[in-house]
Scaffold this active site. Structure first.
Site, mmCIF file in Angstrom:
data_model
loop_
_atom_site.group_PDB
_atom_site.id
_atom_site.type_symbol
_atom_site.label_atom_id
_atom_site.label_comp_id
_atom_site.label_asym_id
_atom_site.label_seq_id
_atom_site.Cartn_x
_atom_site.Cartn_y
_atom_site.Cartn_z
ATOM 1 N N LYS A 205 36.009 38.419 30.163
ATOM 2 C CA LYS A 205 35.739 37.033 30.589
ATOM 3 C C LYS A 205 34.600 36.978 31.616
ATOM 4 C CE LYS A 205 39.908 36.146 32.180
ATOM 5 N NZ LYS A 205 40.578 37.443 31.925
ATOM 6 N N ARG B 187 45.528 29.664 34.788
ATOM 7 C CA ARG B 187 46.319 30.825 34.379
ATOM 8 C C ARG B 187 47.774 30.458 34.133
ATOM 9 N NH1 ARG B 187 42.842 35.011 36.838
ATOM 10 N NH2 ARG B 187 43.593 37.089 36.361
ATOM 11 N N ARG C 290 36.576 50.479 34.878
ATOM 12 C CA ARG C 290 35.467 49.626 35.278
ATOM 13 C C ARG C 290 35.161 49.685 36.777
ATOM 14 N NH1 ARG C 290 37.857 43.550 34.041
ATOM 15 N NH2 ARG C 290 39.304 43.485 35.784
ATOM 16 N N ARG D 233 49.587 42.875 35.763
ATOM 17 C CA ARG D 233 48.641 41.798 35.438
ATOM 18 C C ARG D 233 48.748 41.405 33.971
ATOM 19 N NH1 ARG D 233 43.339 44.436 37.365
ATOM 20 N NH2 ARG D 233 42.349 42.547 36.579
ATOM 21 N N ARG E 105 37.734 47.790 41.901
ATOM 22 C CA ARG E 105 38.694 46.814 42.413
ATOM 23 C C ARG E 105 40.023 47.495 42.717
ATOM 24 N NH1 ARG E 105 38.578 41.654 38.445
ATOM 25 N NH2 ARG E 105 40.779 41.737 39.006
#
Ligand code: AMP
Length: 219
Positions: A13, A88, A127, A172, A161
């Protein structure tokens, strides 16, 4: 044009929102980024959000709705925005409907980025981003052209992160399937939902989104 990108963590996203925002002059609104900025700045909001984010849970609806409400009111959003990571929950979606209606604005399209569940953990765990300009990279799928040097700004510092670890990622994903995936039906019922294949290479996903946006502009 006012858009939402929907999809689980790791769907792409943020990457796609940045590309589309740049090519269409839209403002990218990422509640995750805004919350991380608040955590970094040590504000009251940041202090409250930090533990929730680290657990991989969701920050209360009223907190993120207020952030988005204030942000959309700023004049730079007049040309349009692309929401990435908001709404969300069904409560957030309903609040978004209300706040857009109150401003005489509407949603043009909700784009669901479809991905295989099995790919998500690998995508998220690898990532990282440039510490200076935020450009995104991945251990396996997108290394900088010169190892250790950001392609965009030349910085040699990178960050991962805190919530991109395997344990938090599971929470998550759980939050996505429990709280966020009902939005797919919500926007389908409103006739706003379209899908793209999030397993395709990044530029191909961007092309698919661009084709959907061309249809919106032509309509
Ligand atoms: P993201 O960068 O979109 O993956 O968001 C990172 C984290 O910020 C999430 O795991 C949540 O803890 C929190 N967060 C971001 N956006 C929202 C939202 N719309 N509602 C609730 N929590 C959010």
């Amino acid at each position: 044009m006012n858009l939402i990108l929907l999809g689980p963590p790791g769907a792409g996203k943020g990457t796609q929102a940045a590309a589309i925002a740049a090519s269409h002059g839209l403002i990218q609104l990422s509640t995750g980024e805004m919350l991380r900025a608040a955590v970094k700045a040590g504000t009251e909001l940041g202090r409250q959000a930090k533990a929730v984010i680290e657990r991989g849970a969701l920050v209360p609806d009223e907190v993120v709705v207020r952030i988005i409400d204030e942000r959309i009111a700023r004049p730079d959003c007049d040309r349009g925005f692309i929401l990435d990571g908001f709404p969300r929950t069904l409560g957030q979606a309903a609040a978004l409907d209300d706040l857009l209606a109150a401003r005489g604005r509407q949603l043009d399209l909700v784009i669901e980025i479809e991905v295989d569940d099995a790919a998500l953990i690998e995508r998220i765990s690898g990532r990282y981003a440039c510490a200076k300009c935020g450009a995104g990279y991945h251990d396996k799928f997108k290394q900088p052209k010169t190892p250790g040097v950001c392609d965009v700004c030349g910085s040699t510092e990178f960050l991962r992160r805190a919530d991109d670890n395997a344990e938090t990622v599971k929470n998550r994903l759980m939050a996505y399937y429990k709280e966020t995936s009902p939005l797919i039906g919500y926007y389908f019922a409103k006739g706003k939902l379209k899908q793209v294949d999030g397993m395709a290479p990044i530029p191909e996903v961007t092309r698919q989104i661009e084709r959907l946006l061309a249809d919106v502009v032509a309509a």
